[in-house]
Design a protein around this motif. Structure first.
Motif, mmCIF file in Angstrom:
data_model
loop_
_atom_site.group_PDB
_atom_site.id
_atom_site.type_symbol
_atom_site.label_atom_id
_atom_site.label_comp_id
_atom_site.label_asym_id
_atom_site.label_seq_id
_atom_site.Cartn_x
_atom_site.Cartn_y
_atom_site.Cartn_z
ATOM 1 N N ALA A 28 88.149 -1.194 48.559
ATOM 2 C CA ALA A 28 86.896 -0.578 48.992
ATOM 3 C C ALA A 28 85.737 -1.457 48.559
ATOM 4 O O ALA A 28 85.602 -1.763 47.374
ATOM 5 C CB ALA A 28 86.757 0.806 48.366
ATOM 6 N N THR A 31 81.120 2.259 47.157
ATOM 7 C CA THR A 31 81.463 3.592 46.641
ATOM 8 C C THR A 31 80.953 4.670 47.595
ATOM 9 O O THR A 31 80.211 4.375 48.537
ATOM 10 C CB THR A 31 80.792 3.857 45.282
ATOM 11 O OG1 THR A 31 79.371 3.968 45.499
ATOM 12 C CG2 THR A 31 81.059 2.736 44.283
ATOM 13 N N SER A 32 81.292 5.924 47.315
ATOM 14 C CA SER A 32 80.833 7.040 48.155
ATOM 15 C C SER A 32 79.343 7.329 47.952
ATOM 16 O O SER A 32 78.769 8.101 48.693
ATOM 17 C CB SER A 32 81.670 8.284 47.884
ATOM 18 O OG SER A 32 81.563 8.639 46.526
ATOM 19 N N TRP A 33 78.715 6.700 46.935
ATOM 20 C CA TRP A 33 77.249 6.800 46.830
ATOM 21 C C TRP A 33 76.590 5.471 47.247
ATOM 22 O O TRP A 33 75.441 5.196 46.929
ATOM 23 C CB TRP A 33 76.798 7.244 45.428
ATOM 24 C CG TRP A 33 77.159 6.325 44.293
ATOM 25 C CD1 TRP A 33 76.390 5.305 43.783
ATOM 26 C CD2 TRP A 33 78.356 6.346 43.500
ATOM 27 N NE1 TRP A 33 77.051 4.679 42.754
ATOM 28 C CE2 TRP A 33 78.255 5.309 42.541
ATOM 29 C CE3 TRP A 33 79.513 7.135 43.502
ATOM 30 C CZ2 TRP A 33 79.266 5.048 41.608
ATOM 31 C CZ3 TRP A 33 80.507 6.869 42.565
ATOM 32 C CH2 TRP A 33 80.376 5.841 41.642
ATOM 33 N N LEU A 34 77.357 4.682 47.990
ATOM 34 C CA LEU A 34 76.845 3.464 48.614
ATOM 35 C C LEU A 34 76.418 2.371 47.630
ATOM 36 O O LEU A 34 75.464 1.636 47.889
ATOM 37 C CB LEU A 34 75.708 3.788 49.602
ATOM 38 C CG LEU A 34 76.144 4.681 50.761
ATOM 39 C CD1 LEU A 34 74.962 4.978 51.680
ATOM 40 C CD2 LEU A 34 77.285 4.045 51.552
ATOM 41 N N ASP A 205 84.400 9.566 38.582
ATOM 42 C CA ASP A 205 84.454 8.690 39.756
ATOM 43 C C ASP A 205 85.477 7.578 39.546
ATOM 44 O O ASP A 205 86.445 7.448 40.278
ATOM 45 C CB ASP A 205 83.085 8.068 40.003
ATOM 46 C CG ASP A 205 81.997 9.125 40.177
ATOM 47 O OD1 ASP A 205 82.194 10.031 41.006
ATOM 48 O OD2 ASP A 205 80.970 9.047 39.481
ATOM 49 N N TYR A 206 85.188 6.745 38.553
ATOM 50 C CA TYR A 206 86.038 5.612 38.198
ATOM 51 C C TYR A 206 86.168 5.647 36.680
ATOM 52 O O TYR A 206 85.400 6.335 36.012
ATOM 53 C CB TYR A 206 85.376 4.286 38.614
ATOM 54 C CG TYR A 206 85.115 4.176 40.100
ATOM 55 C CD1 TYR A 206 86.055 3.600 40.960
ATOM 56 C CD2 TYR A 206 83.926 4.666 40.646
ATOM 57 C CE1 TYR A 206 85.813 3.508 42.321
ATOM 58 C CE2 TYR A 206 83.687 4.583 42.014
ATOM 59 C CZ TYR A 206 84.633 4.000 42.845
ATOM 60 O OH TYR A 206 84.388 3.917 44.191
ATOM 61 N N LYS A 257 74.676 7.214 38.205
ATOM 62 C CA LYS A 257 75.618 6.395 38.964
ATOM 63 C C LYS A 257 75.207 4.925 38.933
ATOM 64 O O LYS A 257 74.030 4.593 39.185
ATOM 65 C CB LYS A 257 75.662 6.838 40.433
ATOM 66 C CG LYS A 257 76.053 8.294 40.647
ATOM 67 C CD LYS A 257 77.487 8.596 40.259
ATOM 68 C CE LYS A 257 77.922 9.953 40.781
ATOM 69 N NZ LYS A 257 78.859 10.622 39.826
#
Ligand code: 2GW
Ligand code: MN
Length: 296
Positions: A28, A31-34, A205-206, A257
């Motif tokens: 990827a 991330t899902s928050w760009l 998240d990670y 984040k």
């Protein structure tokens, strides 16, 4: 100011056309928050170097070597001089209780090293966690006019490949090499609600390493200040998080984040350990005999 990127490459610079369609498909890149996740093949080193060259940046880099950990300095510094922000301004701040054991390592033209003596500490947890307090003070009292970005690194490490301006961002975390493919409930977060570092099984998240983090002075100042405060609340409550400041760092990154993530290329297990997704090993933890290097 770090955020104002000059979006202009050197005139006449020839590089591969960037694609709106093609990227790595096995990892990827965001991330899902760009926030971008930096993997080999997701950036063009020549292009990104030329963009950052125009900004005249300084990257402060902190490392601690107390007690027997001075033995790691030679490899750390020599390998950094080969691979770390080559051609950009770097100011290393080395904190040690044994300045006389700091090896002579030739610095390249725009890299410099400042050695700071700190008192010896008895409990190793204090060394590891005390870094947050020292970093907070360094950034607040000294770095404002000295640097644009900062990275804070473990010393029992070695560089093997490029680590440069592609890693710069407002708040930067490195994905831990053991957990990049694990479900969140297996992360070694602090799981006791009594600790300020607590993260429940269904959150996260990670899993980030404590061995490398960085970003702008402002964001890393807030990070170190917050982690230090949270660790002190734990001390007052007679609890110590399972992985010390790494646990608090992970809690911090859950609520703040990171704006950029570095893939496990930026902290791999050892140079020969395989994983198909790792095309370049840039930085590793070195094998160490804990019984030999750790006090008590
Ligand atoms: C650390 C643990 C036990 C005994 C001694 C020390 C120690 C650490 C020391 O005697 N002298 C010293 O300079 N240090 C510094 O703290 C040094 O910079 C070292 O790289 C750093 C973290 O300790 P380290 O590298 O032994 O811990 P790791 O490799 O198991 O690291 C992870 O977990 C730590 C917390 O438990 C930290 O979060 C670290 O950042 C993580 O990578
Ligand atoms: Mn380490």
């Amino acid at each position: 100011k770090p955020e104002n990127f000059a979006l202009r490459s050197s005139p006449g610079l020839v590089y591969n056309q960037p694609s709106a369609l093609v990227s790595r498909t096995d990892v990827a890149p965001v991330t899902s928050w760009l926030a971008p996740i930096i993997w080999e093949g997701t950036f063009d080193p020549t292009l990104i170097d030329s963009i950052f060259k125009q900004q005249n940046l300084t990257i402060a880099t902190t490392v601690f070597a107390l007690g027997k950990y001075t033995r790691f300095l030679k490899d750390f510094l020599e390998s950094a001089e080969e691979h770390y922000f080559v051609g950009f301004r770097v100011h290393y701040y080395l904190f040690t209780d044994k300045p006389e054991e700091v090896p002579e390592v030739k610095m390249s033209e725009n890299h410099s090293l400042t050695v700071r003596k700190v008192p010896s500490m008895n409990r190793w947890q204090d060394i590891s966690m005390g870094r947050m307090e020292i970093l907070e003070k360094l950034i607040k009292d000294e770095l404002a006019s000295e640097a644009d970005y900062i990275f804070c690194l473990d010393v029992d490490t070695k560089f093997h490949g490029r680590w440069s301006v592609e890693s710069l961002g407002r708040l930067v975390g490195v994905i831990h090499p053991w957990f990049f493919d694990a479900p969140r409930n297996q992360f070694t977060y602090e799981r006791r609600p009594e600790s300020q570092a607590y993260i429940p099984a269904e959150e996260g998240d990670y899993y980030f390493t404590g061995a490398a983090f960085g970003g702008s002075l402002e964001d890393v100042h807030h990070l170190t200040k917050t982690c230090w405060e949270q660790m002190n609340i734990d001390i007052a409550n007679s609890i110590e998080a399972i992985w010390h400041e790494e646990s608090h760092l992970n809690k911090y990154f859950l609520y703040n984040k990171p704006s950029k993530l570095l893939s496990p290329e930026y902290l791999w297990r050892d140079i020969n350990a395989g994983a198909g997704q790792i095309k370049v090993v840039r930085f590793t933890h070195v094998a160490k005999n804990n019984a030999e290097v750790r006090p008590n």
